[in-house]
Design a protein around this motif. Structure first.
Motif, PDB file in Angstrom:
ATOM      1  N   UNK A  62      -8.552  81.315  72.241  1.00 34.21           N
ATOM      2  CA  UNK A  62      -8.740  82.723  71.938  1.00 34.21           C
ATOM      3  C   UNK A  62      -8.544  82.927  70.440  1.00 34.21           C
ATOM      4  N   UNK A  63      -9.474  83.636  69.811  1.00 35.08           N
ATOM      5  CA  UNK A  63      -9.347  83.930  68.384  1.00 35.08           C
ATOM      6  C   UNK A  63      -8.153  84.847  68.166  1.00 35.08           C
ATOM      7  N   UNK A  64      -7.535  84.705  67.015  1.00 36.82           N
ATOM      8  CA  UNK A  64      -6.424  85.595  66.684  1.00 36.82           C
ATOM      9  C   UNK A  64      -6.914  87.029  66.633  1.00 36.82           C
ATOM     10  N   UNK A  65      -6.183  87.898  67.278  1.00 34.76           N
ATOM     11  CA  UNK A  65      -6.541  89.315  67.295  1.00 34.76           C
ATOM     12  C   UNK A  65      -6.004  89.959  66.021  1.00 34.76           C
ATOM     13  N   UNK A  66      -6.848  90.709  65.319  1.00 38.08           N
ATOM     14  CA  UNK A  66      -6.408  91.402  64.123  1.00 38.08           C
ATOM     15  C   UNK A  66      -5.561  92.600  64.539  1.00 38.08           C
ATOM     16  N   UNK A  67      -4.421  92.770  63.904  1.00 40.27           N
ATOM     17  CA  UNK A  67      -3.535  93.880  64.216  1.00 40.27           C
ATOM     18  C   UNK A  67      -4.004  95.141  63.504  1.00 40.27           C
ATOM     19  N   UNK A  68      -3.948  96.257  64.203  1.00 45.21           N
ATOM     20  CA  UNK A  68      -4.317  97.543  63.618  1.00 45.21           C
ATOM     21  C   UNK A  68      -3.131  98.128  62.872  1.00 45.21           C
ATOM     22  N   UNK A  69      -3.415  98.856  61.814  1.00 47.11           N
ATOM     23  CA  UNK A  69      -2.367  99.627  61.150  1.00 47.11           C
ATOM     24  C   UNK A  69      -2.288 100.993  61.812  1.00 47.11           C
ATOM     25  N   UNK A  80       2.842  99.440  61.821  1.00 49.46           N
ATOM     26  CA  UNK A  80       2.053  98.914  62.927  1.00 49.46           C
ATOM     27  C   UNK A  80       2.370  99.554  64.278  1.00 49.46           C
ATOM     28  N   UNK A  81       3.161 100.617  64.295  1.00 50.95           N
ATOM     29  CA  UNK A  81       3.517 101.245  65.573  1.00 50.95           C
ATOM     30  C   UNK A  81       3.442 102.768  65.505  1.00 50.95           C
ATOM     31  N   UNK A  82       2.778 103.336  66.511  1.00 53.21           N
ATOM     32  CA  UNK A  82       2.682 104.784  66.683  1.00 53.21           C
ATOM     33  C   UNK A  82       3.060 105.069  68.128  1.00 53.21           C
ATOM     34  N   UNK A  83       4.073 105.894  68.313  1.00 53.93           N
ATOM     35  CA  UNK A  83       4.569 106.215  69.652  1.00 53.93           C
ATOM     36  C   UNK A  83       4.294 107.679  69.986  1.00 53.93           C
TER      37      UNK A  83
END
Length: 185
Positions: A4-11, A77-80
């Motif tokens: 599996x390709x590395x998943x790009x993390x969203x900001x 990198x986190x929105x709650x």
């Protein structure tokens, strides 16, 4: 064997620009979009009770309670989307805001599927925000309430679950009666 390709993390900024379907309930968790499920009747009742009571008590104070449609950015990198956030930005807040600018109180109503995350990662993230001084965890099934408050030294002492009693919110100069939290009528 495929890898599996590395998943790009969203900001957080990228996440907030995504237009999700109206019924979708996403959160950004360490750069990964995670879909949340709806809550139970008991969960909704406790959340609604608190929103109504806090809204009435805080009118004109510069602080306002918001439901789970207002986001809290806890890191790059986190929105709650807490069940309730009391934001104290005052009347300058723009009605088009997507994020609480000055969250002071965060309330999570626990569900069996989310309690571990709410009491772990999310709790750590909320306590890491400089504006937050109170985090409340409520279990509607057992009617247990845990209140965590930043002390004068900026520390977060561990507080046991409270079986009976009201909910103190000293920053807001309020005490929520237990009967209001768990009212069934």
């Amino acid at each position: 064997m495929a890898t599996q390709a590395d998943q790009r993390l969203l900001t957080a900024d990228e996440f907030l620009r995504i237009i999700f379907e109206p019924d979708a309930k996403p959160e950004l968790d360490e750069g990964i979009v995670r879909m949340m499920t709806g809550g139970t009747l008991a969960h909704s009742r406790v959340q609604g009770n608190l929103l109504v009571w806090l809204g009435q008590q805080l009118r004109g104070s510069g602080c306002r309670p918001y439901g789970p449609d207002l986001a809290v950015q806890t890191s790059e990198l986190s929105v709650r989307y807490p069940d309730i956030v009391v934001d104290c930005t005052g009347p300058d807040i723009n009605d088009d805001e997507l994020l609480a600018r000055t969250p002071r109180v965060v309330i999570e109503v626990l569900s069996p599927g989310t309690a571990h995350k709410d009491q772990g990662a999310k709790l750590r993230e909320y306590r890491g925000l400089p504006s937050v001084d109170t985090v409340v965890l409520i279990d509607p099934r057992t009617e247990l309430v845990q209140v965590l408050q930043r002390d004068n030294a900026g520390k977060w002492p561990v507080v046991p679950l409270v079986e009976r009693g009201d909910l103190p919110l000293p920053f807001l100069n309020l005490v929520v009666p237990r009967a209001e939290i768990f009212a069934r009528d």
